[in-house]
Design an enzyme around this catalytic site. Sequence first.
Site, PDB file in Angstrom:
ATOM      1  N   HIS A  29       0.824  -1.214   0.000  1.00 17.74           N
ATOM      2  CA  HIS A  29       0.000   0.000   0.000  1.00 17.74           C
ATOM      3  C   HIS A  29       0.862   1.270   0.000  1.00 17.74           C
ATOM      4  O   HIS A  29       0.367   2.347  -0.293  1.00 17.74           O
ATOM      5  CB  HIS A  29      -0.892  -0.020   1.251  1.00 17.74           C
ATOM      6  CG  HIS A  29      -2.306   0.415   1.013  1.00 17.74           C
ATOM      7  ND1 HIS A  29      -2.898   0.465  -0.228  1.00 17.74           N
ATOM      8  CD2 HIS A  29      -3.267   0.833   1.882  1.00 17.74           C
ATOM      9  CE1 HIS A  29      -4.159   0.879  -0.106  1.00 17.74           C
ATOM     10  NE2 HIS A  29      -4.394   1.114   1.152  1.00 17.74           N
ATOM     11  N   ASN A  54      -6.812   6.396   3.826  1.00 20.41           N
ATOM     12  CA  ASN A  54      -8.200   6.756   3.519  1.00 20.41           C
ATOM     13  C   ASN A  54      -8.521   8.217   3.842  1.00 20.41           C
ATOM     14  O   ASN A  54      -9.622   8.676   3.601  1.00 20.41           O
ATOM     15  CB  ASN A  54      -9.184   5.804   4.218  1.00 20.41           C
ATOM     16  CG  ASN A  54      -9.028   5.803   5.717  1.00 20.41           C
ATOM     17  OD1 ASN A  54      -8.087   6.374   6.254  1.00 20.41           O
ATOM     18  ND2 ASN A  54      -9.943   5.147   6.410  1.00 20.41           N
ATOM     19  N   ASP A  93      -0.657   2.442  -5.246  1.00 19.08           N
ATOM     20  CA  ASP A  93      -0.659   1.007  -5.527  1.00 19.08           C
ATOM     21  C   ASP A  93      -1.932   0.646  -6.283  1.00 19.08           C
ATOM     22  O   ASP A  93      -2.972   1.266  -6.071  1.00 19.08           O
ATOM     23  CB  ASP A  93      -0.583   0.218  -4.209  1.00 19.08           C
ATOM     24  CG  ASP A  93      -1.756   0.506  -3.281  1.00 19.08           C
ATOM     25  OD1 ASP A  93      -2.043   1.704  -3.034  1.00 19.08           O
ATOM     26  OD2 ASP A  93      -2.400  -0.443  -2.799  1.00 19.08           O
ATOM     27  N   ASN A 143      -9.393   3.516  -1.425  1.00 18.74           N
ATOM     28  CA  ASN A 143      -9.919   4.536  -0.498  1.00 18.74           C
ATOM     29  C   ASN A 143      -9.126   5.838  -0.511  1.00 18.74           C
ATOM     30  O   ASN A 143      -9.672   6.909  -0.281  1.00 18.74           O
ATOM     31  CB  ASN A 143      -9.991   3.973   0.921  1.00 18.74           C
ATOM     32  CG  ASN A 143     -11.058   2.899   1.032  1.00 18.74           C
ATOM     33  OD1 ASN A 143     -12.048   2.920   0.315  1.00 18.74           O
ATOM     34  ND2 ASN A 143     -10.846   1.936   1.915  1.00 18.74           N
TER      35      ASN A 143
END
Length: 195
Positions: A23, A72, A97, A118
């Site tokens: 991530h 997020n 990513d 997100n």
Amino acid sequence: MNSNTWLVAGLGNPGPGYSRNRHNIGAMVLDELATRMGGKFKTHRSHASIVEGRLGLGGPRVVLAKPLTYMNLSGGPVSSLARFFDIDPEHVVAVHDEIDIPFNTVRLKLGGGEGGHNGLRDISKALGTKDYLRVRVGVGRPPGRMDTADYVLKDFSGTEAKELPFLVDDAADAVELLLTEGLTAAQQKFHSAGA
């Protein structure tokens, strides 16, 4: 608006525990770009670490940003910086990513959906538009029935880790090409390579 300046945001989660996660590939790419620019990240009041400078000799003025929020909540820092530096959404680049493309692949696009990401969803909401650029760095799909969230929050596998420096380098090259020669030129180079 300041049409000569670009904002490049590398998405990830803060803290050393996340630093090698799939991530966080966006943040890894920004570290490489900062090294190329010879800059060090400094904390900005927008809840991001930033480096200001030029990419390449006589290249465009760039603000590199790594949000200090969780993924997020990336939209707040990105939109704050865009306002602070007076940058249009068309000059905002999110490096992130992407599970929908294979590991070791880089793709670029303008606008479109967020694909369940997100961080992108929050940026679209905060900017009030989906029309910003994305440099999508492939991390591949989760194996078997592994949950997507679990997968992207894991570190790269041993085999992937060996290839990771090359992927980060390619993604940084893609950002540079995007900013200096435009989206079409960058897509032609990176979408034909290993497509």
